[in-house]
Write a protein that holds these residues in place. Structure first.
Motif, PDB file in Angstrom:
ATOM      1  N   LYS A  30       0.855  -1.198   0.000  1.00 44.22           N
ATOM      2  CA  LYS A  30       0.000   0.000   0.000  1.00 44.22           C
ATOM      3  C   LYS A  30       0.884   1.239   0.000  1.00 44.22           C
ATOM      4  O   LYS A  30       1.863   1.315   0.737  1.00 44.22           O
ATOM      5  CB  LYS A  30      -0.902   0.010   1.231  1.00 44.22           C
ATOM      6  N   GLN A  66      -4.941   6.307  -1.192  1.00 44.95           N
ATOM      7  CA  GLN A  66      -5.787   5.522  -2.085  1.00 44.95           C
ATOM      8  C   GLN A  66      -6.269   6.367  -3.243  1.00 44.95           C
ATOM      9  O   GLN A  66      -6.270   7.594  -3.174  1.00 44.95           O
ATOM     10  CB  GLN A  66      -7.028   5.032  -1.327  1.00 44.95           C
ATOM     11  N   LEU A  90      -8.066  -1.011   5.489  1.00 44.75           N
ATOM     12  CA  LEU A  90      -6.983  -0.071   5.182  1.00 44.75           C
ATOM     13  C   LEU A  90      -6.466   0.683   6.395  1.00 44.75           C
ATOM     14  O   LEU A  90      -5.349   1.177   6.398  1.00 44.75           O
ATOM     15  CB  LEU A  90      -7.454   0.961   4.147  1.00 44.75           C
TER      16      LEU A  90
END
Length: 122
Positions: A68, A82, A109
């Protein structure tokens, strides 16, 4: 007579161009949001107070062990980034960036920013 009018018009337009360019160079870059920046530390410490708000924060863009993208501050705290084109993020890795977007919390997340804009910090 017409020659002078054309000449003075061109000079005036050049003057406006120089002033506009000077202003853009002087004030360009930096934060894109009209709101004051929020530190990554504040986003991590009090996430509920920022949920649903558009925030701007600054830090080093890194890739976590889970794959991520995240903005990390000097103390090692991070917020996931994101919703931004991966090719662009890849080119910004390990650089100090300014991220603006909608802040939220997700069970998978954690705390994250759905990014609208990302740019290099000056």
């Amino acid at each position: 007579m017409i020659g002078r009018i054309v000449l003075y018009t061109v000079i005036a337009l050049l003057g406006v161009f120089v002033l506009t360019a000077s202003f853009a160079l002087e004030h360009g870059g930096g934060y894109t949001s009209t709101r004051p920046p929020v530190t990554v530390h504040d986003l991590r410490s009090l996430p509920e107070s920022y949920v649903g708000q558009t925030v701007t924060t600054e830090g080093t863009l890194t890739l976590s062990a889970e794959g991520k993208y995240q903005v990390v501050d000097a103390s090692g705290q991070s917020v996931v980034v994101q919703g931004y084109e991966e090719a662009v993020l890849q080119g910004m890795l390990d650089r100090t960036v300014i991220v603006t977007g909608r802040f939220d919390i997700d069970a998978e997340l954690g705390v994250y920013i759905d990014a609208d804009t990302i740019g290099f910090a000056e």
